[in-house]
Design a protein around this motif. Structure first.
Motif, PDB file in Angstrom:
ATOM      1  N   ALA A  96      37.035  -3.051  72.548  1.00 57.12           N
ATOM      2  CA  ALA A  96      36.764  -2.034  73.586  1.00 57.12           C
ATOM      3  C   ALA A  96      35.428  -1.623  73.613  1.00 57.12           C
ATOM      4  CB  ALA A  96      37.831  -0.914  73.677  1.00 57.12           C
ATOM      5  N   SER A  97      34.629  -1.075  74.533  1.00 59.89           N
ATOM      6  CA  SER A  97      33.269  -0.713  74.472  1.00 59.89           C
ATOM      7  C   SER A  97      33.061   0.647  75.389  1.00 59.89           C
ATOM      8  CB  SER A  97      32.236  -1.646  74.712  1.00 59.89           C
ATOM      9  OG  SER A  97      32.215  -2.011  76.187  1.00 59.89           O
ATOM     10  N   ILE A  98      32.250   1.508  75.146  1.00 59.53           N
ATOM     11  CA  ILE A  98      31.845   2.691  75.871  1.00 59.53           C
ATOM     12  C   ILE A  98      30.507   2.959  76.151  1.00 59.53           C
ATOM     13  CG2 ILE A  98      31.955   4.177  73.798  1.00 59.53           C
ATOM     14  CD1 ILE A  98      33.502   6.262  75.962  1.00 59.53           C
ATOM     15  N   ASP A  99      30.207   2.875  77.644  1.00 58.76           N
ATOM     16  CA  ASP A  99      28.839   3.123  77.676  1.00 58.76           C
ATOM     17  C   ASP A  99      28.274   4.602  77.512  1.00 58.76           C
ATOM     18  OD1 ASP A  99      29.349   0.820  80.600  1.00 58.76           O
ATOM     19  OD2 ASP A  99      29.262   0.514  78.544  1.00 58.76           O
ATOM     20  N   SER A 100      26.916   4.855  77.835  1.00 55.46           N
ATOM     21  CA  SER A 100      26.394   6.329  77.706  1.00 55.46           C
ATOM     22  C   SER A 100      26.877   6.950  78.877  1.00 55.46           C
ATOM     23  CB  SER A 100      24.972   5.973  77.864  1.00 55.46           C
ATOM     24  OG  SER A 100      24.318   5.442  78.854  1.00 55.46           O
ATOM     25  N   ASP A 101      27.418   6.546  79.988  1.00 53.20           N
ATOM     26  CA  ASP A 101      27.870   7.228  81.095  1.00 53.20           C
ATOM     27  C   ASP A 101      29.636   7.486  80.996  1.00 53.20           C
ATOM     28  OD1 ASP A 101      27.938   4.957  83.750  1.00 53.20           O
ATOM     29  OD2 ASP A 101      28.837   4.853  81.972  1.00 53.20           O
ATOM     30  N   CYS A 149      34.779  -0.257  63.663  1.00 51.90           N
ATOM     31  CA  CYS A 149      34.055   0.642  64.574  1.00 51.90           C
ATOM     32  C   CYS A 149      32.550  -0.094  64.617  1.00 51.90           C
ATOM     33  CB  CYS A 149      33.885   2.105  64.280  1.00 51.90           C
ATOM     34  SG  CYS A 149      32.932   3.084  65.068  1.00 51.90           S
ATOM     35  N   ALA A 150      31.670   0.076  65.761  1.00 55.94           N
ATOM     36  CA  ALA A 150      30.435  -0.503  65.648  1.00 55.94           C
ATOM     37  C   ALA A 150      29.496   0.127  66.723  1.00 55.94           C
ATOM     38  CB  ALA A 150      30.551  -2.087  66.000  1.00 55.94           C
ATOM     39  N   ALA A 151      28.273   0.180  66.307  1.00 52.24           N
ATOM     40  CA  ALA A 151      27.314   0.716  67.205  1.00 52.24           C
ATOM     41  C   ALA A 151      26.209  -0.286  67.642  1.00 52.24           C
ATOM     42  CB  ALA A 151      26.648   1.954  66.393  1.00 52.24           C
ATOM     43  N   GLY A 152      25.707  -0.215  68.990  1.00 52.42           N
ATOM     44  CA  GLY A 152      24.650  -0.918  69.100  1.00 52.42           C
ATOM     45  C   GLY A 152      23.564  -0.273  69.853  1.00 52.42           C
ATOM     46  N   PRO A 153      22.662  -1.263  70.198  1.00 48.27           N
ATOM     47  CA  PRO A 153      21.378  -0.505  71.014  1.00 48.27           C
ATOM     48  C   PRO A 153      21.822   0.082  72.435  1.00 48.27           C
ATOM     49  CG  PRO A 153      21.219  -2.973  71.100  1.00 48.27           C
ATOM     50  CD  PRO A 153      22.327  -2.636  70.229  1.00 48.27           C
ATOM     51  N   ARG A 154      21.236   1.159  72.667  1.00 45.48           N
ATOM     52  CA  ARG A 154      21.625   1.670  74.043  1.00 45.48           C
ATOM     53  C   ARG A 154      21.444   0.803  75.236  1.00 45.48           C
ATOM     54  NH1 ARG A 154      18.167   7.166  76.352  1.00 45.48           N
ATOM     55  NH2 ARG A 154      19.096   7.453  78.157  1.00 45.48           N
ATOM     56  N   VAL A 155      22.019   0.988  76.122  1.00 45.60           N
ATOM     57  CA  VAL A 155      21.658   0.311  77.495  1.00 45.60           C
ATOM     58  C   VAL A 155      21.769   1.408  78.674  1.00 45.60           C
ATOM     59  CG1 VAL A 155      22.889  -1.320  79.334  1.00 45.60           C
ATOM     60  CG2 VAL A 155      23.035  -1.813  76.732  1.00 45.60           C
ATOM     61  N   ILE A 156      20.635   1.289  79.197  1.00 44.33           N
ATOM     62  CA  ILE A 156      20.572   2.194  80.374  1.00 44.33           C
ATOM     63  C   ILE A 156      20.834   1.628  81.876  1.00 44.33           C
ATOM     64  CG2 ILE A 156      18.946   3.553  81.483  1.00 44.33           C
ATOM     65  CD1 ILE A 156      17.123   3.818  78.877  1.00 44.33           C
ATOM     66  N   GLY A 157      21.681   1.997  82.370  1.00 51.19           N
ATOM     67  CA  GLY A 157      22.176   1.398  83.564  1.00 51.19           C
ATOM     68  C   GLY A 157      23.081   0.237  83.734  1.00 51.19           C
ATOM     69  N   GLY A 158      23.539   0.015  82.582  1.00 54.13           N
ATOM     70  CA  GLY A 158      24.384  -1.178  82.454  1.00 54.13           C
ATOM     71  C   GLY A 158      25.625  -0.968  81.409  1.00 54.13           C
ATOM     72  N   SER A 159      26.436  -2.140  81.242  1.00 51.46           N
ATOM     73  CA  SER A 159      27.464  -2.163  80.217  1.00 51.46           C
ATOM     74  C   SER A 159      27.071  -2.400  78.966  1.00 51.46           C
ATOM     75  CB  SER A 159      28.390  -3.195  80.627  1.00 51.46           C
ATOM     76  OG  SER A 159      29.606  -3.085  79.675  1.00 51.46           O
ATOM     77  N   CYS A 160      28.055  -1.768  78.165  1.00 54.17           N
ATOM     78  CA  CYS A 160      27.782  -2.237  76.553  1.00 54.17           C
ATOM     79  C   CYS A 160      28.360  -3.314  76.201  1.00 54.17           C
ATOM     80  CB  CYS A 160      28.044  -0.836  75.618  1.00 54.17           C
ATOM     81  SG  CYS A 160      26.976   0.577  75.751  1.00 54.17           S
TER      82      CYS A 160
END
Length: 124
Positions: free
Chosen positions: A49-54, A95-106
């Protein structure tokens, strides 16, 4: 760099529930993509699963309708609520972290920061 520490794994019977937590060392909201992965013995690591900034979420087909990813921004904590667990959910969960995505899916980003993992074992 953010550090991630998972907790909440354990052993449950099929049909049971677990909630995994991932504590981040820094504020991650709108700064990183966040996700949960798992790796079963002899298999490749796969995204769950992933969760976006929005706040938008994406799930692997195998867990849709059973798992829920969420985050508490005030606590810098990511969660994975796992319901209706099956023996095939048995794996080490990361758990993992990745670069921020603006306006798109992680979903497809290159997650490069990992926690140490927490074991989930589901018995039939």
């Amino acid at each position: 760099q953010v550090q991630l520490v998972e907790s909440g794994g354990g052993s449950v019977q099929a049909g049971g529930s677990l909630r995994l937590s991932c504590a981040a060392s820094v504020y991650t909201y709108r700064r990183y993509c966040m996700g949960w992965f798992r790796q079963a013995p002899g298999q490749e690591r796969e995204i769950v699963a992933s969760i976006d900034s929005d706040g938008s979420t994406t799930y692997a087909d195998a867990v849709k309708g059973r798992f829920t990813i969420s985050q508490d921004n005030a606590k810098n904590t990511l969660y994975l609520q796992m319901n209706s667990l099956k023996p095939e959910d048995t794996a080490m969960y990361y758990c993992a972290a990745g670069p921020r995505v603006i306006g798109g899916s992680c979903w497809g980003v290159g997650f490069g920061i990992w926690g140490q993992g927490t074991q989930v074992t589901v018995s039939s």
